[in-house]
Design an enzyme around this catalytic site. Structure first.
Site, PDB file in Angstrom:
ATOM      1  N   ARG A  70       0.641  -1.573   0.320  1.00  0.00           N
ATOM      2  CA  ARG A  70       0.039   0.343   0.017  1.00  0.00           C
ATOM      3  C   ARG A  70       0.963   1.591   0.281  1.00  0.00           C
ATOM      4  O   ARG A  70       0.715   2.408  -0.884  1.00  0.00           O
ATOM      5  CB  ARG A  70      -1.119  -0.103   1.395  1.00  0.00           C
ATOM      6  N   CYS A  91     -18.011   1.028   6.404  1.00  0.00           N
ATOM      7  CA  CYS A  91     -18.641   1.134   8.072  1.00  0.00           C
ATOM      8  C   CYS A  91     -19.861   1.147   8.573  1.00  0.00           C
ATOM      9  O   CYS A  91     -20.272   0.471   9.617  1.00  0.00           O
ATOM     10  CB  CYS A  91     -18.863   2.709   7.924  1.00  0.00           C
TER      11      CYS A  91
HETATM   12  P1  NAD Z   1      -8.367   0.712   6.314  1.00  0.00           P
HETATM   13  O1  NAD Z   1      -8.815  -0.887   6.040  1.00  0.00           O
HETATM   14  O2  NAD Z   1      -8.164   0.966   4.771  1.00  0.00           O
HETATM   15  O3  NAD Z   1      -7.456   1.285   6.717  1.00  0.00           O
HETATM   16  C1  NAD Z   1      -6.244   0.609   7.836  1.00  0.00           C
HETATM   17  C2  NAD Z   1      -4.769   0.854   7.402  1.00  0.00           C
HETATM   18  O4  NAD Z   1      -4.583   0.855   8.586  1.00  0.00           O
HETATM   19  C3  NAD Z   1      -4.597  -0.142   6.819  1.00  0.00           C
HETATM   20  O5  NAD Z   1      -3.295  -0.660   5.402  1.00  0.00           O
HETATM   21  C4  NAD Z   1      -3.959  -1.411   7.530  1.00  0.00           C
HETATM   22  O6  NAD Z   1      -2.385  -1.812   6.659  1.00  0.00           O
HETATM   23  C5  NAD Z   1      -2.716  -0.241   9.001  1.00  0.00           C
HETATM   24  N1  NAD Z   1      -2.881  -0.598  10.043  1.00  0.00           N
HETATM   25  C6  NAD Z   1      -3.412  -1.244  11.076  1.00  0.00           C
HETATM   26  N2  NAD Z   1      -2.796  -1.567  12.292  1.00  0.00           N
HETATM   27  C7  NAD Z   1      -1.415  -0.995  11.408  1.00  0.00           C
HETATM   28  C8  NAD Z   1      -0.381  -0.441  12.671  1.00  0.00           C
HETATM   29  N3  NAD Z   1      -0.540  -0.792  13.810  1.00  0.00           N
HETATM   30  N4  NAD Z   1       0.812  -0.011  12.039  1.00  0.00           N
HETATM   31  C9  NAD Z   1       0.919   0.778  10.714  1.00  0.00           C
HETATM   32  N5  NAD Z   1      -0.244   0.578  10.060  1.00  0.00           N
HETATM   33  C10 NAD Z   1      -1.805  -0.222  10.351  1.00  0.00           C
HETATM   34  O7  NAD Z   1      -9.210   1.760   6.611  1.00  0.00           O
HETATM   35  P2  NAD Z   1      -9.895   2.794   6.109  1.00  0.00           P
HETATM   36  O8  NAD Z   1     -11.285   2.646   5.339  1.00  0.00           O
HETATM   37  O9  NAD Z   1      -8.739   3.747   6.130  1.00  0.00           O
HETATM   38  O10 NAD Z   1     -11.116   3.316   7.556  1.00  0.00           O
HETATM   39  C11 NAD Z   1     -10.202   3.011   8.877  1.00  0.00           C
HETATM   40  C12 NAD Z   1     -10.897   3.387  10.171  1.00  0.00           C
HETATM   41  O11 NAD Z   1     -11.564   4.602  10.101  1.00  0.00           O
HETATM   42  C13 NAD Z   1     -11.636   2.303  10.519  1.00  0.00           C
HETATM   43  O12 NAD Z   1     -11.700   2.775  12.227  1.00  0.00           O
HETATM   44  C14 NAD Z   1     -13.415   3.265   9.757  1.00  0.00           C
HETATM   45  O13 NAD Z   1     -13.961   2.763  10.429  1.00  0.00           O
HETATM   46  C15 NAD Z   1     -12.947   4.354   9.996  1.00  0.00           C
HETATM   47  N6  NAD Z   1     -13.689   5.004   8.904  1.00  0.00           N
HETATM   48  C16 NAD Z   1     -13.509   4.525   7.635  1.00  0.00           C
HETATM   49  C17 NAD Z   1     -14.476   5.691   7.116  1.00  0.00           C
HETATM   50  C18 NAD Z   1     -14.378   5.427   5.248  1.00  0.00           C
HETATM   51  O14 NAD Z   1     -15.455   5.620   4.844  1.00  0.00           O
HETATM   52  N7  NAD Z   1     -13.657   4.255   5.208  1.00  0.00           N
HETATM   53  C19 NAD Z   1     -15.168   7.026   6.661  1.00  0.00           C
HETATM   54  C20 NAD Z   1     -14.788   7.101   8.574  1.00  0.00           C
HETATM   55  C21 NAD Z   1     -14.360   6.316   9.154  1.00  0.00           C
HETATM   56  C1  UDX Z   2     -20.715   6.033   5.035  1.00  0.00           C
HETATM   57  C2  UDX Z   2     -20.455   7.888   5.682  1.00  0.00           C
HETATM   58  O1  UDX Z   2     -22.162   8.378   4.879  1.00  0.00           O
HETATM   59  C3  UDX Z   2     -20.059   8.282   6.186  1.00  0.00           C
HETATM   60  O2  UDX Z   2     -20.090   9.915   6.614  1.00  0.00           O
HETATM   61  C4  UDX Z   2     -19.023   7.399   7.088  1.00  0.00           C
HETATM   62  O3  UDX Z   2     -17.981   8.530   7.441  1.00  0.00           O
HETATM   63  C5  UDX Z   2     -18.753   6.528   6.411  1.00  0.00           C
HETATM   64  O4  UDX Z   2     -19.703   5.828   6.068  1.00  0.00           O
HETATM   65  P1  UDX Z   2     -19.968   5.326   2.643  1.00  0.00           P
HETATM   66  O5  UDX Z   2     -19.823   3.664   3.485  1.00  0.00           O
HETATM   67  O6  UDX Z   2     -18.222   6.095   2.529  1.00  0.00           O
HETATM   68  O7  UDX Z   2     -19.812   6.495   4.194  1.00  0.00           O
HETATM   69  O8  UDX Z   2     -20.430   6.131   1.860  1.00  0.00           O
HETATM   70  P2  UDX Z   2     -22.022   6.360   1.339  1.00  0.00           P
HETATM   71  O9  UDX Z   2     -22.404   7.378   0.604  1.00  0.00           O
HETATM   72  O10 UDX Z   2     -22.818   6.811   2.927  1.00  0.00           O
HETATM   73  O11 UDX Z   2     -23.031   4.913   1.064  1.00  0.00           O
HETATM   74  C6  UDX Z   2     -23.231   3.848   1.944  1.00  0.00           C
HETATM   75  C7  UDX Z   2     -24.206   2.904   0.896  1.00  0.00           C
HETATM   76  O12 UDX Z   2     -25.352   3.412   1.245  1.00  0.00           O
HETATM   77  C8  UDX Z   2     -23.228   2.894  -0.032  1.00  0.00           C
HETATM   78  O13 UDX Z   2     -23.276   0.736  -0.360  1.00  0.00           O
HETATM   79  C9  UDX Z   2     -24.731   3.865  -0.782  1.00  0.00           C
HETATM   80  O14 UDX Z   2     -24.878   2.966  -2.369  1.00  0.00           O
HETATM   81  C10 UDX Z   2     -25.928   3.143   0.003  1.00  0.00           C
HETATM   82  N1  UDX Z   2     -26.960   4.260   0.120  1.00  0.00           N
HETATM   83  C11 UDX Z   2     -26.656   5.701   0.258  1.00  0.00           C
HETATM   84  C12 UDX Z   2     -28.237   4.645  -0.237  1.00  0.00           C
HETATM   85  O15 UDX Z   2     -28.318   2.714  -1.113  1.00  0.00           O
HETATM   86  N2  UDX Z   2     -29.057   5.318  -0.452  1.00  0.00           N
HETATM   87  C13 UDX Z   2     -28.827   6.202  -0.513  1.00  0.00           C
HETATM   88  O16 UDX Z   2     -30.091   7.187  -0.304  1.00  0.00           O
HETATM   89  C14 UDX Z   2     -27.900   6.583   0.301  1.00  0.00           C
END
Ligand code: NAD
Ligand code: UDX
Length: 473
Positions: free
Chosen positions: A44, A283
């Protein structure tokens, strides 16, 4: 303790969908701050450092433009922790917090293994006063655990003098596909914490581009719980409209019309009322199940049941769509070729985690269909990984599953000779397809299943295509 803290060096642990884009935007707005993003996943990190910006590990509109400005200026990606933790004034924990698959709370509770590893590493390598910021989504009261590890992982008294920590909660609300816009123009920045100097230091970073009125302060536990609650509320709206989509199909109502009419009430609002194949993404399901687990643990069974039903309706919607496809195809899909249009969980991302396309494809394969899967951003390895993972849960030989699908990048080639095409992701390009051409490519009688409202019913009717649209009778 300290009156004014000026942040010069930031470190972020976790270069994923949150860590990468969030640090890129901070770096862009704060050229005076040096930011290092650490991830133990070398592949990554190499992709984040790739000269070719099309090879970044995450596809997000607008991301590569920012990366081209800030990478190796004041934003660095590395898999080597080195002295970065020691040298940082502020450390963001942005690692994955998936659902536990084994042991106590398996299937619902958050697996805090990676968060705990970060806390231990910071405790060991931190020096001086360090602000630790929870960016990951965490169960309420996790800050207490982090603080306990930070304060109790070094036994020498000298070390305790040399290092001290403050913990803040600063959950991330970005949604994938719109991450850069969400980071640039957030609805709010939430900072939970107790130490005023630390809160101010984090606030000062955001003030470089976010208006002060959008930055709110709460205690740590409210901040942690607000994130879970926001996701639960958003997902609940999707399950609500999806439940109504089934009712529409049997009553003559049209779910898009109902959604529009309901959303015009400003107390309800129009967003997140689009019916579809159920919410996916890393999420919603995880965070609601975590909420359910916490409620049950605390004896709040009615609250747990309420939120669990949001997830149950979501799975039911996917099964419902699969059953509808089979029954419309005369109750038999054995050896029929079906094209899946869209495998990501939503448009504008390359993320397939918890995508509804996984379960629906798997169910169709299990009943004997031959699938052609197409998507503008997904690669076949990723499809295989997802189908393998779901198959492991069901314990069938993966070789059998492999024989039942193929990947085709080109949409038009993917529909050739298919009995049916099934829209599962709302990619913009699917709204502008050449239906005259598609109708000549498919096997007759041809079917179109639209679960994302990307097609025009009248247009398809003119071309003699059989048609089913979610939420329309
Ligand atoms: P992700 O899996 O894409 O990334 C997490 C990264 O952390 C991975 O690349 C992993 O290798 C690394 N990692 C884990 N443990 C480690 C360590 N000890 N040292 C170094 N690297 C390490 O996850 P993400 O989607 O970025 O989500 C991260 C957090 O944010 C989660 O708690 C998730 O619920 C939250 N979150 C995600 C989203 C989203 O849209 N994906 C939005 C809001 C919040
Ligand atoms: C969500 C939250 O929106 C965001 O605030 C949080 O930080 C992370 O989780 P994400 O999962 O990235 O974001 O996308 P989002 O746009 O919320 O969509 C989630 C799922 O719901 C998708 O599969 C989307 O297609 C679906 N969706 C969304 C619907 O089916 N209908 C809608 O009206 C909106």
């Amino acid at each position: 303790m300290v009156n004014h803290i000026k942040i010069k060096n930031i470190c972020c642990i976790g270069a994923g969908y949150v860590g990468g884009p969030t640090m890129a935007v901070i770096a862009d707005h704060c050229p005076h701050i040096n930011i290092v993003v650490i991830d133990h996943n070398k592949k990554r990190i190499n992709a984040w450092n790739d000269e070719n910006l099309d090879k970044l590990p995450i596809f997000e509109p607008g991301l590569k433009e920012i990366i081209s400005r800030v990478r190796n200026r004041n934003l660095f990606f590395t898999s080597n922790t080195g002295d970065h933790i020691k040298n940082s004034d502020m450390i963001f924990i942005s690692v994955n917090t998936p659902i536990k698959t084994k042991g106590l709370g398996a299937g619902q509770a958050s697996n805090l293994y990676w968060v705990e590893s970060c806390a231990r590493e910071i405790a060991l390598k931190g020096k001086g006063f360090t602000i630790v910021v929870e960016k990951s989504t965490l169960p309420v009261r996790t800050a207490e655990t982090i603080k306990h590890i930070l304060d109790n992982s070094t036994n020498s008294n000298i070390n305790q003098v040399e290092k001290s920590f403050s913990v803040l909660s600063n959950p991330e609300f970005l949604s994938e596909g719109n991450a850069i816009n969400d980071l640039e123009n957030p609805d709010r920045i939430l900072i939970g914490g107790e130490d005023n100097s630390s809160i101010k230091a984090l606030e000062e970073i955001y003030l470089n581009w976010v208006p002060k009125s959008k930055i709110i302060h709460t205690n740590l536990w409210s901040s942690e719980l607000s994130k879970l609650t926001a996701n639960a509320f958003l997902a609940q709206r999707i399950s609500s409209i999806n439940s109504i989509s089934a009712l529409c199909e049997t009553t003559g109502a049209n779910v898009m019309e109902v959604s529009h009419a309901v959303g015009l009430d400003k107390r309800i609002g129009s967003e997140f009322l689009n019916p579809g194949p159920g919410f996916g993404g890393s999420c919603f399901k995880k965070d609601i199940l975590n909420l359910v687990y916490i409620c049950r643990f605390l004896g709040l069974d009615e609250v747990a049941d309420y939120w669990e039903s949001v997830v149950l309706i979501n799975s039911w919607q996917q099964k419902r769509i699969y059953s509808k496809i089979v029954s419309k195809l005369y109750g038999n899909i054995l050896n029929k070729q079906l094209t899946i249009l869209g495998f990501t969980f939503k448009s504008n991302t390359n993320d397939t985690r918890e995508s509804p396309a996984i379960q629906i494809s798997y169910d169709l394969i299990s009943e004997g269909a031959q699938l052609v899967i197409t998507d503008p951003k997904v690669n076949p390895q990723q499809v295989r990984f997802e189908l393998n993972r779901i198959n492991n849960i069901q314990e069938n030989p993966i070789e059998e599953i492999d024989k039942k699908w193929k990947f085709e990048r080109d949409t038009y080639k993917s529909v050739k000779d298919s009995d049916a095409i099934i829209f599962l992701t709302d990619w913009e390009e699917y709204r502008h397809l050449n239906w005259e051409e598609i109708s000549t490519l498919m096997r007759l009688p041809s079917w179109v299943f639209d679960t994302r409202n990307v097609t025009n019913k009248n247009k398809l009717a003119q071309l003699n295509l059989n048609y089913w649209k979610l939420g329309d009778c």
